[in-house]
Design a protein around this motif. Structure first.
Motif, PDB file in Angstrom:
ATOM      1  N   MET A   1       0.832  -1.188   0.000  1.00  0.00           N
ATOM      2  CA  MET A   1       0.000   0.000   0.000  1.00  0.00           C
ATOM      3  C   MET A   1       0.876   1.251   0.000  1.00  0.00           C
ATOM      4  O   MET A   1       1.884   1.313   0.689  1.00  0.00           O
ATOM      5  CB  MET A   1      -0.775  -0.056   1.307  1.00  0.00           C
ATOM      6  CG  MET A   1      -2.087   0.603   1.349  1.00  0.00           C
ATOM      7  SD  MET A   1      -2.835   0.098   2.915  1.00  0.00           S
ATOM      8  CE  MET A   1      -1.606   0.524   4.111  1.00  0.00           C
ATOM      9  N   LEU A   2       0.482   2.244  -0.798  1.00  0.00           N
ATOM     10  CA  LEU A   2       1.231   3.508  -0.849  1.00  0.00           C
ATOM     11  C   LEU A   2       0.493   4.556  -0.039  1.00  0.00           C
ATOM     12  O   LEU A   2      -0.706   4.765  -0.231  1.00  0.00           O
ATOM     13  CB  LEU A   2       1.369   3.962  -2.309  1.00  0.00           C
ATOM     14  CG  LEU A   2       2.138   2.988  -3.205  1.00  0.00           C
ATOM     15  CD1 LEU A   2       2.014   3.382  -4.676  1.00  0.00           C
ATOM     16  CD2 LEU A   2       3.602   2.915  -2.795  1.00  0.00           C
ATOM     17  N   THR A   3       1.222   5.176   0.873  1.00  0.00           N
ATOM     18  CA  THR A   3       0.620   6.211   1.714  1.00  0.00           C
ATOM     19  C   THR A   3       1.509   7.449   1.647  1.00  0.00           C
ATOM     20  O   THR A   3       2.615   7.400   1.107  1.00  0.00           O
ATOM     21  CB  THR A   3       0.523   5.738   3.176  1.00  0.00           C
ATOM     22  OG1 THR A   3       1.847   5.673   3.714  1.00  0.00           O
ATOM     23  CG2 THR A   3      -0.136   4.364   3.286  1.00  0.00           C
ATOM     24  N   ARG A   4       1.047   8.538   2.246  1.00  0.00           N
ATOM     25  CA  ARG A   4       1.790   9.803   2.127  1.00  0.00           C
ATOM     26  C   ARG A   4       3.184   9.731   2.731  1.00  0.00           C
ATOM     27  O   ARG A   4       4.098  10.380   2.261  1.00  0.00           O
ATOM     28  CB  ARG A   4       0.999  10.941   2.763  1.00  0.00           C
ATOM     29  CG  ARG A   4      -0.174  11.329   1.891  1.00  0.00           C
ATOM     30  CD  ARG A   4      -0.835  12.619   2.305  1.00  0.00           C
ATOM     31  NE  ARG A   4      -2.177  12.626   1.736  1.00  0.00           N
ATOM     32  CZ  ARG A   4      -3.265  12.288   2.422  1.00  0.00           C
ATOM     33  NH1 ARG A   4      -3.202  11.988   3.684  1.00  0.00           N
ATOM     34  NH2 ARG A   4      -4.432  12.287   1.815  1.00  0.00           N
TER      35      ARG A   4
ATOM     36  N   CYS B   1       5.117   7.089   2.912  1.00  0.00           N
ATOM     37  CA  CYS B   1       5.963   5.999   2.387  1.00  0.00           C
ATOM     38  C   CYS B   1       7.264   6.590   1.847  1.00  0.00           C
ATOM     39  O   CYS B   1       7.239   7.566   1.098  1.00  0.00           O
ATOM     40  CB  CYS B   1       5.263   5.275   1.233  1.00  0.00           C
ATOM     41  SG  CYS B   1       4.161   3.963   1.760  1.00  0.00           S
TER      42      CYS B   1
ATOM     43  N   ASP C   1       8.522   4.002  -3.055  1.00  0.00           N
ATOM     44  CA  ASP C   1       7.324   4.243  -3.865  1.00  0.00           C
ATOM     45  C   ASP C   1       7.169   3.223  -4.988  1.00  0.00           C
ATOM     46  O   ASP C   1       6.250   3.292  -5.780  1.00  0.00           O
ATOM     47  CB  ASP C   1       7.323   5.673  -4.433  1.00  0.00           C
ATOM     48  CG  ASP C   1       8.549   5.945  -5.302  1.00  0.00           C
ATOM     49  OD1 ASP C   1       9.424   5.060  -5.391  1.00  0.00           O
ATOM     50  OD2 ASP C   1       8.632   7.044  -5.889  1.00  0.00           O
TER      51      ASP C   1
ATOM     52  N   VAL D   1      -1.112  -0.348  -4.255  1.00  0.00           N
ATOM     53  CA  VAL D   1      -2.210   0.593  -4.540  1.00  0.00           C
ATOM     54  C   VAL D   1      -2.156   1.721  -3.514  1.00  0.00           C
ATOM     55  O   VAL D   1      -1.634   1.553  -2.414  1.00  0.00           O
ATOM     56  CB  VAL D   1      -3.606  -0.053  -4.469  1.00  0.00           C
ATOM     57  CG1 VAL D   1      -3.810  -1.053  -5.571  1.00  0.00           C
ATOM     58  CG2 VAL D   1      -3.863  -0.661  -3.108  1.00  0.00           C
ATOM     59  N   LYS D   2      -2.730   2.851  -3.885  1.00  0.00           N
ATOM     60  CA  LYS D   2      -2.805   3.967  -2.933  1.00  0.00           C
ATOM     61  C   LYS D   2      -3.846   3.645  -1.878  1.00  0.00           C
ATOM     62  O   LYS D   2      -4.872   3.011  -2.166  1.00  0.00           O
ATOM     63  CB  LYS D   2      -3.175   5.243  -3.670  1.00  0.00           C
ATOM     64  CG  LYS D   2      -2.036   5.729  -4.536  1.00  0.00           C
ATOM     65  CD  LYS D   2      -2.243   7.182  -4.938  1.00  0.00           C
ATOM     66  CE  LYS D   2      -0.955   7.711  -5.543  1.00  0.00           C
ATOM     67  NZ  LYS D   2      -1.186   8.729  -6.548  1.00  0.00           N
ATOM     68  N   LEU D   3      -3.577   4.097  -0.677  1.00  0.00           N
ATOM     69  CA  LEU D   3      -4.494   3.858   0.438  1.00  0.00           C
ATOM     70  C   LEU D   3      -5.930   4.268   0.091  1.00  0.00           C
ATOM     71  O   LEU D   3      -6.875   3.499   0.319  1.00  0.00           O
ATOM     72  CB  LEU D   3      -4.005   4.622   1.681  1.00  0.00           C
ATOM     73  CG  LEU D   3      -4.953   4.627   2.874  1.00  0.00           C
ATOM     74  CD1 LEU D   3      -5.125   3.232   3.457  1.00  0.00           C
ATOM     75  CD2 LEU D   3      -4.447   5.594   3.954  1.00  0.00           C
ATOM     76  N   ASP D   4      -6.088   5.471  -0.502  1.00  0.00           N
ATOM     77  CA  ASP D   4      -7.436   5.961  -0.830  1.00  0.00           C
ATOM     78  C   ASP D   4      -8.169   5.000  -1.757  1.00  0.00           C
ATOM     79  O   ASP D   4      -9.352   4.730  -1.575  1.00  0.00           O
ATOM     80  CB  ASP D   4      -7.354   7.320  -1.559  1.00  0.00           C
ATOM     81  CG  ASP D   4      -6.713   8.374  -0.693  1.00  0.00           C
ATOM     82  OD1 ASP D   4      -6.536   8.098   0.512  1.00  0.00           O
ATOM     83  OD2 ASP D   4      -6.379   9.456  -1.221  1.00  0.00           O
TER      84      ASP D   4
ATOM     85  N   GLU E   1      -5.103  10.588   6.852  1.00  0.00           N
ATOM     86  CA  GLU E   1      -5.217   9.159   6.509  1.00  0.00           C
ATOM     87  C   GLU E   1      -5.850   8.387   7.662  1.00  0.00           C
ATOM     88  O   GLU E   1      -6.738   7.548   7.463  1.00  0.00           O
ATOM     89  CB  GLU E   1      -3.825   8.577   6.214  1.00  0.00           C
ATOM     90  CG  GLU E   1      -3.236   9.054   4.900  1.00  0.00           C
ATOM     91  CD  GLU E   1      -1.785   8.601   4.703  1.00  0.00           C
ATOM     92  OE1 GLU E   1      -1.385   8.439   3.542  1.00  0.00           O
ATOM     93  OE2 GLU E   1      -1.049   8.437   5.709  1.00  0.00           O
TER      94      GLU E   1
END
Ligand code: SAH
Length: 247
Positions: A118-121, A123, A126, A156-159, A207
């Motif tokens: 998962m990709l978060t702010r 991280c 990337d 995938v992005k968290l959102d 988040e």
């Protein structure tokens, strides 16, 4: 009378292959796996190798030929059907390379059904080389005798993950700011679930708020200490598996 030797021997090399296995099938192994069998494990014609296909299960096969660059095997008999692992996903914030490699390897050993990077702010990493990541899970599965590979998803992005969250799957959010004790929360749950853990720097406030607001989410605590991302993922998996009777 001496005990009948167990067949195949426990030390027989294990290998996942791409084709669906069946009795009588001839399987040709090339590339790195062939090198591993011929040069590292030094198999000869007549030796036993255990093959898995992630579809039917685990088979005993006999080496029929060792060539310069390939090894040919004859599939003999089904030893175990593909196992069912508990329906648990690990949604883990992507970590720096070595740390995430550890997560991939250990989550496979511990029995996660799906690993969702998962990709978060916050991280730092990337990108994930999916092919390399998959090879780590396959190797871990071979080493620990898993017959079902974890499903490895692209990051995938968290959102996006939250927006597409499937109905009926509980989302246990590992929150170092506090929540229900994980062991207690897991024990009270039956059915599909996921554990969500953050990257090195954790989640930012926005988040955290959006995870907490998600209808499937339940915040859980993994104890009074702040764990590194990889420790949090693996500790939570272990607690879950103990509860699921998979230990
Ligand atoms: N927020 C911290 C550390 C993040 S730890 C910082 O600012 O540096 C990485 C992740 O591990 C967290 O996002 C959380 O998902 C999980 N985690 C670590 N310790 C935890 C605990 N005691 N309880 C629940 N989750 C924890």
């Amino acid at each position: 009378m001496p005990a009948t030797p167990a067949w195949p021997p426990k030390s027989a090399p294990r290998l996942f292959v791409a084709e669906t296995l069946a009795a009588g099938l001839s399987v040709r192994i090339e590339g790195n796996p062939a090198h591993y069998l011929a040069r590292v494990m030094r198999v000869d014609a007549g030796d036993t190798v255990i093959l898995c296909d992630d579809v039917t299960g685990e088979w005993a096969a006999r080496v029929s030929d060792v060539g310069k660059r390939d090894v040919t095997l004859a599939v003999a008999e089904l030893l175990r059907e593909r196992e069912a692992v508990p329906d648990l996903w690990l949604c883990a914030g992507l970590l720096k390379k070595d740390r995430f490699d550890l997560v991939l390897e250990k989550a496979t050993e511990l029995g996660a059904a799906r690993i969702q990077p998962m990709l978060t702010r916050r991280c730092v990493a990337d990108k994930l080389n999916l092919e390399r990541a998959r090879a780590i899970t396959v190797e871990a599965a071979e080493q620990c005798a898993r017959t079902a590979l974890p499903e490895l998803c692209a990051p995938v992005k968290l959102d996006a993950l939250l927006a597409a969250w499937p109905e009926g799957r509980a989302l246990f959010f590992a929150d170092e700011n506090g929540g229900e004790p994980a062991a207690q929360a897991f024990a009270a749950h039956a059915g599909p679930a996921a554990i969500l853990t953050g990257p090195e720097g954790g989640f930012d406030e926005a988040e955290r708020a959006s995870i907490r607001a998600h209808p499937a989410a339940r915040a859980v605590s993994l104890g009074p200490r702040i764990l590194r991302g990889e420790t949090a993922s693996l500790a939570a998996l272990a607690v879950w598996m103990a509860r699921a009777g998979d230990w």
